[in-house]
Scaffold this motif. Structure first.
Motif, PDB file in Angstrom:
ATOM      1  N   MET B  34       0.852  -1.194   0.000  1.00  0.00           N
ATOM      2  CA  MET B  34       0.000   0.000   0.000  1.00  0.00           C
ATOM      3  C   MET B  34       0.894   1.253   0.000  1.00  0.00           C
ATOM      4  O   MET B  34       0.599   2.246  -0.656  1.00  0.00           O
ATOM      5  N   ARG B  35       2.024   1.169   0.720  1.00  0.00           N
ATOM      6  CA  ARG B  35       2.924   2.322   0.809  1.00  0.00           C
ATOM      7  C   ARG B  35       3.580   2.643  -0.539  1.00  0.00           C
ATOM      8  O   ARG B  35       3.591   3.802  -0.978  1.00  0.00           O
ATOM      9  N   SER B  36       4.110   1.593  -1.215  1.00  0.00           N
ATOM     10  CA  SER B  36       4.815   1.863  -2.474  1.00  0.00           C
ATOM     11  C   SER B  36       3.845   2.356  -3.548  1.00  0.00           C
ATOM     12  O   SER B  36       4.194   3.208  -4.368  1.00  0.00           O
ATOM     13  N   VAL B  37       2.608   1.842  -3.526  1.00  0.00           N
ATOM     14  CA  VAL B  37       1.633   2.273  -4.531  1.00  0.00           C
ATOM     15  C   VAL B  37       1.188   3.718  -4.245  1.00  0.00           C
ATOM     16  O   VAL B  37       1.018   4.517  -5.172  1.00  0.00           O
ATOM     17  N   SER B  38       1.047   4.055  -2.969  1.00  0.00           N
ATOM     18  CA  SER B  38       0.669   5.440  -2.664  1.00  0.00           C
ATOM     19  C   SER B  38       1.804   6.390  -3.052  1.00  0.00           C
ATOM     20  O   SER B  38       1.551   7.494  -3.564  1.00  0.00           O
ATOM     21  N   ALA B  39       3.050   5.951  -2.894  1.00  0.00           N
ATOM     22  CA  ALA B  39       4.192   6.777  -3.323  1.00  0.00           C
ATOM     23  C   ALA B  39       4.168   6.951  -4.841  1.00  0.00           C
ATOM     24  O   ALA B  39       4.371   8.064  -5.359  1.00  0.00           O
ATOM     25  N   GLU B  40       3.906   5.839  -5.545  1.00  0.00           N
ATOM     26  CA  GLU B  40       3.828   5.889  -7.016  1.00  0.00           C
ATOM     27  C   GLU B  40       2.762   6.886  -7.468  1.00  0.00           C
ATOM     28  O   GLU B  40       2.930   7.605  -8.453  1.00  0.00           O
ATOM     29  N   LEU B  41       1.658   6.938  -6.732  1.00  0.00           N
ATOM     30  CA  LEU B  41       0.530   7.804  -7.100  1.00  0.00           C
ATOM     31  C   LEU B  41       0.666   9.214  -6.516  1.00  0.00           C
ATOM     32  O   LEU B  41      -0.167  10.075  -6.810  1.00  0.00           O
ATOM     33  N   GLN B  42       1.668   9.392  -5.672  1.00  0.00           N
ATOM     34  CA  GLN B  42       1.841  10.662  -4.972  1.00  0.00           C
ATOM     35  C   GLN B  42       0.607  11.054  -4.162  1.00  0.00           C
ATOM     36  O   GLN B  42       0.135  12.193  -4.223  1.00  0.00           O
ATOM     37  N   VAL B  43       0.089  10.058  -3.453  1.00  0.00           N
ATOM     38  CA  VAL B  43      -1.014  10.323  -2.516  1.00  0.00           C
ATOM     39  C   VAL B  43      -0.626   9.729  -1.160  1.00  0.00           C
ATOM     40  O   VAL B  43       0.355   8.975  -1.062  1.00  0.00           O
ATOM     41  N   SER B  44      -1.385  10.040  -0.135  1.00  0.00           N
ATOM     42  CA  SER B  44      -1.099   9.475   1.179  1.00  0.00           C
ATOM     43  C   SER B  44      -1.584   8.032   1.233  1.00  0.00           C
ATOM     44  O   SER B  44      -2.484   7.639   0.467  1.00  0.00           O
ATOM     45  N   VAL B  45      -0.990   7.238   2.117  1.00  0.00           N
ATOM     46  CA  VAL B  45      -1.438   5.855   2.288  1.00  0.00           C
ATOM     47  C   VAL B  45      -2.907   5.849   2.720  1.00  0.00           C
ATOM     48  O   VAL B  45      -3.701   5.028   2.266  1.00  0.00           O
ATOM     49  N   GLY B  46      -3.273   6.811   3.552  1.00  0.00           N
ATOM     50  CA  GLY B  46      -4.654   6.915   4.010  1.00  0.00           C
ATOM     51  C   GLY B  46      -5.637   7.080   2.855  1.00  0.00           C
ATOM     52  O   GLY B  46      -6.707   6.470   2.842  1.00  0.00           O
ATOM     53  N   ALA B  47      -5.240   7.894   1.887  1.00  0.00           N
ATOM     54  CA  ALA B  47      -6.105   8.121   0.714  1.00  0.00           C
ATOM     55  C   ALA B  47      -6.322   6.807  -0.039  1.00  0.00           C
ATOM     56  O   ALA B  47      -7.418   6.527  -0.543  1.00  0.00           O
ATOM     57  N   LEU B  48      -5.262   5.990  -0.111  1.00  0.00           N
ATOM     58  CA  LEU B  48      -5.347   4.714  -0.819  1.00  0.00           C
ATOM     59  C   LEU B  48      -6.338   3.775  -0.110  1.00  0.00           C
ATOM     60  O   LEU B  48      -7.135   3.097  -0.759  1.00  0.00           O
ATOM     61  N   TYR B  49      -6.271   3.786   1.228  1.00  0.00           N
ATOM     62  CA  TYR B  49      -7.148   2.898   2.006  1.00  0.00           C
ATOM     63  C   TYR B  49      -8.625   3.246   1.844  1.00  0.00           C
ATOM     64  O   TYR B  49      -9.491   2.429   2.137  1.00  0.00           O
ATOM     65  N   LYS B  50      -8.910   4.453   1.374  1.00  0.00           N
ATOM     66  CA  LYS B  50     -10.324   4.797   1.120  1.00  0.00           C
ATOM     67  C   LYS B  50     -10.878   4.009  -0.060  1.00  0.00           C
ATOM     68  O   LYS B  50     -12.075   3.847  -0.218  1.00  0.00           O
ATOM     69  N   HIS B  51      -9.956   3.531  -0.928  1.00  0.00           N
ATOM     70  CA  HIS B  51     -10.397   2.833  -2.147  1.00  0.00           C
ATOM     71  C   HIS B  51     -10.119   1.334  -2.112  1.00  0.00           C
ATOM     72  O   HIS B  51     -10.815   0.553  -2.761  1.00  0.00           O
ATOM     73  N   VAL B  52      -9.048   0.931  -1.405  1.00  0.00           N
ATOM     74  CA  VAL B  52      -8.627  -0.475  -1.402  1.00  0.00           C
ATOM     75  C   VAL B  52      -8.376  -0.913   0.038  1.00  0.00           C
ATOM     76  O   VAL B  52      -7.741  -0.193   0.807  1.00  0.00           O
ATOM     77  N   ALA B  53      -8.869  -2.108   0.390  1.00  0.00           N
ATOM     78  CA  ALA B  53      -8.849  -2.539   1.795  1.00  0.00           C
ATOM     79  C   ALA B  53      -7.455  -2.878   2.312  1.00  0.00           C
ATOM     80  O   ALA B  53      -7.216  -2.854   3.517  1.00  0.00           O
ATOM     81  N   GLY B  54      -6.517  -3.211   1.405  1.00  0.00           N
ATOM     82  CA  GLY B  54      -5.181  -3.582   1.859  1.00  0.00           C
ATOM     83  C   GLY B  54      -4.412  -4.278   0.754  1.00  0.00           C
ATOM     84  O   GLY B  54      -4.883  -4.366  -0.392  1.00  0.00           O
ATOM     85  N   ARG B  55      -3.242  -4.804   1.106  1.00  0.00           N
ATOM     86  CA  ARG B  55      -2.355  -5.381   0.095  1.00  0.00           C
ATOM     87  C   ARG B  55      -2.993  -6.564  -0.640  1.00  0.00           C
ATOM     88  O   ARG B  55      -2.899  -6.661  -1.861  1.00  0.00           O
ATOM     89  N   GLU B  56      -3.671  -7.451   0.102  1.00  0.00           N
ATOM     90  CA  GLU B  56      -4.275  -8.620  -0.546  1.00  0.00           C
ATOM     91  C   GLU B  56      -5.347  -8.192  -1.547  1.00  0.00           C
ATOM     92  O   GLU B  56      -5.443  -8.746  -2.639  1.00  0.00           O
ATOM     93  N   ALA B  57      -6.137  -7.199  -1.154  1.00  0.00           N
ATOM     94  CA  ALA B  57      -7.183  -6.689  -2.051  1.00  0.00           C
ATOM     95  C   ALA B  57      -6.548  -6.057  -3.290  1.00  0.00           C
ATOM     96  O   ALA B  57      -7.050  -6.189  -4.416  1.00  0.00           O
ATOM     97  N   LEU B  58      -5.431  -5.384  -3.078  1.00  0.00           N
ATOM     98  CA  LEU B  58      -4.698  -4.751  -4.179  1.00  0.00           C
ATOM     99  C   LEU B  58      -4.213  -5.807  -5.165  1.00  0.00           C
ATOM    100  O   LEU B  58      -4.370  -5.671  -6.391  1.00  0.00           O
ATOM    101  N   ILE B  59      -3.649  -6.885  -4.630  1.00  0.00           N
ATOM    102  CA  ILE B  59      -3.150  -7.968  -5.484  1.00  0.00           C
ATOM    103  C   ILE B  59      -4.313  -8.604  -6.261  1.00  0.00           C
ATOM    104  O   ILE B  59      -4.207  -8.873  -7.455  1.00  0.00           O
ATOM    105  N   ALA B  60      -5.435  -8.814  -5.578  1.00  0.00           N
ATOM    106  CA  ALA B  60      -6.606  -9.403  -6.253  1.00  0.00           C
ATOM    107  C   ALA B  60      -7.057  -8.507  -7.414  1.00  0.00           C
ATOM    108  O   ALA B  60      -7.391  -8.993  -8.496  1.00  0.00           O
ATOM    109  N   LEU B  61      -7.037  -7.191  -7.201  1.00  0.00           N
ATOM    110  CA  LEU B  61      -7.435  -6.254  -8.263  1.00  0.00           C
ATOM    111  C   LEU B  61      -6.460  -6.332  -9.443  1.00  0.00           C
ATOM    112  O   LEU B  61      -6.875  -6.271 -10.605  1.00  0.00           O
TER     113      LEU B  61
END
Lengths: 197, 197
Positions: B34-61
């Protein structure tokens, strides 16, 4: 049992360590560590390190131990194709005996001396049938795909009858078809040569 | 760049997150967090969690995103066997595009809605050729073994020409042989019925 000193009367050697490691690994692969194996053997972790360099070395020994139980490709078997078929079915039956260890065996096979010896035997058996090295390698590669995939497809559970039936049928179809394909390619190459200038 | 505030002008949504996750994963699957993807997107990790539940959910997507690019089994293709062949070769070519993601796609396929849809399409295509559900499942299972194994065998490197040639040949041999096997079993069953009491 707390506080009771660890007692072990038998001699500690590599064979005893590998046997204990197999016991631990079959219960739960993740718990296979130098510590859990030394506990299984009732020796100190330090005593274990005198025989085995660490967890990775322990896993490699376990993989060798399993693969060395594979039936050898006997040169007496007349047909190299049948010898390869027997090797693969034997390997599958063998890995079935160690449900928790599938993954480890697959991951470590590329660097396993015993796996390389099995591969060499299989390829030699095909070459004895008149296949070129390239042809033998292609057949061996195709068969390897099938058996690796058959393990990965049932990851985390035991193979059931449908899995085993499908694998045995697919293996026969694949070997029979590849044999026929190689024969046909030669026939057409020979025909081309005949009508050539 | 240290201390510079994170800036992102485009709207953050699931599609943008999955694209960024694919970028990160293709460089190095282990660094997909979640951290590396939020860095890639230049958003906060918190902002990412509003859309994706966590790393496993991210991988599934990510897995869904990849598998949704697989060519659909079109009902217009006359022959269900050829349709299945095209699906499998298409899947292999697709996974070749994401070298770091093989393992993840394989591990997550059993629970992927898109993978299940592809499976359903393949089995339906075979049933349209007159196969019973059991026969269709057996063929699909055998083909799955082959393609999974072809990925696992080249774990950690790109497929080379020999890998691809062997796979394509083995797939054709397997499909052709299974088709013939099913036809022969029916013929012999029909013959048995004819001479029966």
């Amino acid at each position: 049992m707390a506080g009771r000193p660890k007692v072990r009367t038998e001699r500690l050697d590599e064979a005893a360590i590998v046997s204990a490691a197999l016991q631990v690994a079959q219960r739960d692969m993740d718990s296979l560590t130098m510590r859990s194996v030394s506990a299984e053997l009732q020796v100190s972790v330090g005593a274990l390190y005198k025989h085995v360099a660490g967890r990775e070395a322990l896993i490699a020994l376990v993989v060798e131990k399993i693969l060395r139980q594979a039936p050898p490709v006997s040169p007496e078997v007349g047909d190299g194709w049948l010898a390869l078929r027997a090797q693969v079915l034997g390997l599958q039956a063998l890995v079935d005996l160690y449900p928790g260890l599938d993954e480890v065996v697959i991951a470590h096979s590329p660097n396993s001396p015993t796996a390389n010896e099995l591969r060499r035997e299989g390829i030699t058996a095909l070459q004895a049938e008149g296949l070129t090295l390239d042809e033998a390698l292609r057949v061996y590669r195709a068969v390897t795909y099938l058996w690796l995939g058959a393990r990965v497809a049932v990851r985390g559970r035991a193979r059931n009858d449908a899995d085993m039936d499908t694998f045995a049928l697919a293996l026969d179809v694949l070997l029979g078809g590849l044999k026929q394909n190689i024969a046909e390619c030669r026939d057409s190459a020979a025909a081309t040569n005949e009508v050539g200038p």
